[in-house]
Design an enzyme around this catalytic site. Structure first.
Site, PDB file in Angstrom:
ATOM      1  N   GLU A  89       0.609  -0.729   0.009  1.00  0.00           N
ATOM      2  CA  GLU A  89      -0.055  -0.027   0.036  1.00  0.00           C
ATOM      3  C   GLU A  89       0.721   1.300  -0.315  1.00  0.00           C
ATOM      4  O   GLU A  89       1.413   1.693   0.812  1.00  0.00           O
ATOM      5  CB  GLU A  89      -0.942  -0.297   1.166  1.00  0.00           C
TER       6      GLU A  89
ATOM      7  N   ARG B 173       2.367  -2.420   8.827  1.00  0.00           N
ATOM      8  CA  ARG B 173       2.822  -1.024   8.845  1.00  0.00           C
ATOM      9  C   ARG B 173       4.005  -0.345   9.182  1.00  0.00           C
ATOM     10  O   ARG B 173       3.712   1.305   8.750  1.00  0.00           O
ATOM     11  CB  ARG B 173       1.900  -0.862   9.524  1.00  0.00           C
TER      12      ARG B 173
END
Length: 443
Positions: A131, A334
């Site tokens: 992402e 993340r």
């Protein structure tokens, strides 16, 4: 099965009027490089005969051993959609070899190939979906980048509030022309911040795609009079840009993280993979978050994960397990940012997870609370630690993790740490505007 043969590429170059071919490779620090050749030199390139001076690339080799070869990966051939229709430009991503025709240990692509071979010996293939976040800033009158934007859009906003909407649309269309499967795109939390997500794929192809993605985004932004920056934290007071990495392992065509009968729908391998990441994440940080600036993003208050914990759906810990199960069961890390070299980042993530599986490393209990709001005393009771606070601490953590050093190999281990120590030392010697503003009049 290969997508292209040498004959296929020669034919396409002739039929499509391709005049230039860029032989691309990535240096140790994630910077894309290339040697451009004309179509007349294509046979030479396809026969692995194109040389370049490796001593001119930081972290590669010394001047007395500078001759290196580029071995094209034929399946990465693509024509750039943004170049002229007559005399088109194509590219092929290459592996770097030594003068002795051996894979160069300092080639990041080779490091990832080696990690994937390790996984294959265990029967696994490694699939990854990134992402990627970035900013679109104005340029000055000389075409140089600034951190200026006049827009005030926020998360999921659209035009006319989102000034970058047209540029982002063109980026998506260009990427699709290059064979990407784009799953979604949107405005991110900070003004001028954007995200484009592309489909899961095998890890080497994903790393190649990340490098191609950054090149395409920067190129299309320039055409719109904007500058695309993948700097982790270009502006104080707003969210930084990350590159979340979604990972899964497949064996015999089945996602091995998925287990409908398991706790939370996860297999034991999934838990061990998480355990391996948690054990090694401090040592990995200098790879996944490689810049001084990376650690300006990893601070409380801006959604970036700084606490070493994991959860299902909860977005505050370092590792999240999205709710989807079945073939799309995955582990999401993340903390990485887009300044990371994707080949090295994916290699250390994979090998950390494999270490967890080999040694059946159990992770701590999942966290259901918002870690950002948790009291310090409770984090201590739960044993929740933090990521390194700055690049200097990340270098120290790396040097204490012999396993991650072995993943990268002797050449990169030495050259990369040497460069990062120099970067940290240079930064520490700087006197910032913040220091002058806060201390000059007081002392």
């Amino acid at each position: 099965m290969s997508k292209y043969t040498k004959q296929d590429i020669v034919r396409i170059v002739e039929e499509e009027d391709v005049e230039f071919i860029r032989l691309q490779f990535t240096d140790m620090f994630g910077i894309l490089k290339n040697v451009a050749i004309t179509a007349s030199q294509l046979d030479k390139a396809l026969n692995n005969e194109c040389m370049f001076d490796g001593s001119s690339i930081e972290g590669f080799v010394r001047i007395e051993e500078s001759d290196m070869y580029l071995y094209p990966d034929l399946d990465t051939f693509v024509i750039f959609p943004w170049r002229p229709q007559q005399g088109k430009v194509a590219r092929i991503i290459c592996d770097v070899y030594t003068a002795e025709k051996k894979p160069f240990e300092g080639d990041p692509r080779h490091v990832l190939r080696r990690a994937l071979a390790d996984a294959a010996r265990m029967g696994y293939s490694f699939d990854v979906g990134p992402e990627c976040e970035f900013f679109l800033f104005n340029q000055d009158e000389d075409g140089q980048p600034t951190t200026i934007t006049t827009e005030r859009a926020g998360y999921f906003d659209l035009g006319p509030v989102d000034f970058g909407e047209n540029a982002r649309r063109d980026m998506v269309l260009t990427l699709e022309d290059m064979g990407f499967e784009i799953e979604g795109s949107h405005h991110e939390v900070a003004p001028a911040q954007h995200e484009i997500d592309f489909h899961y794929d095998e890890a080497l192809k994903t790393a190649d795609n990340i490098m191609t993605f950054k090149l395409a985004v920067k190129t299309i932004a320039k055409r719109h009079g904007l500058f695309a920056s993948f700097m982790p934290k270009p502006k104080c007071g707003v969210n930084g840009s990350g590159m979340h990495i979604n990972m899964s392992l497949t064996k015999d065509g089945k996602n091995i993280f998925d287990d409908p009968a398991g706790e939370l729908g996860l297999s034991r391998e999934a838990y061990w993979f998480i355990g391996g990441i948690i054990r090694h994440v401090k040592g990995m940080s200098v790879i996944t978050n490689p810049l001084v600036n990376s650690y300006k993003r990893l601070v409380p208050g801006y959604e970036a994960p700084i606490y070493i914990a994991w959860s299902v759906t909860n977005r505050s810990p370092l590792i999240r397990i999205p709710s989807t199960r079945g073939p799309r069961t995955r582990v999401e890390l993340r903390c990485p940012d887009s300044a990371a070299n994707p080949y090295l980042a994916l290699a250390v993530c994979l090998e950390a997870g494999l270490d967890g599986i080999r040694n059946q490393i159990e992770p701590p209990a999942a966290v259901t609370e918002n870690v950002f709001e948790m009291r310090v005393s409770r984090k201590h009771r739960l044993g929740i630690e933090s990521l390194p606070a700055d690049l200097g601490a990340a270098i120290e953590a790396y040097e204490q993790d012999a396993y991650i050093q072995e993943v990268l190999g002797g050449h990169i281990n030495e050259k990369y740490v040497e460069a990062k120590r120099a970067e940290w030392s240079e930064y520490r010697a700087q006197v910032t505007n913040w220091e002058v503003e806060h201390y000059l009049y007081k002392t």
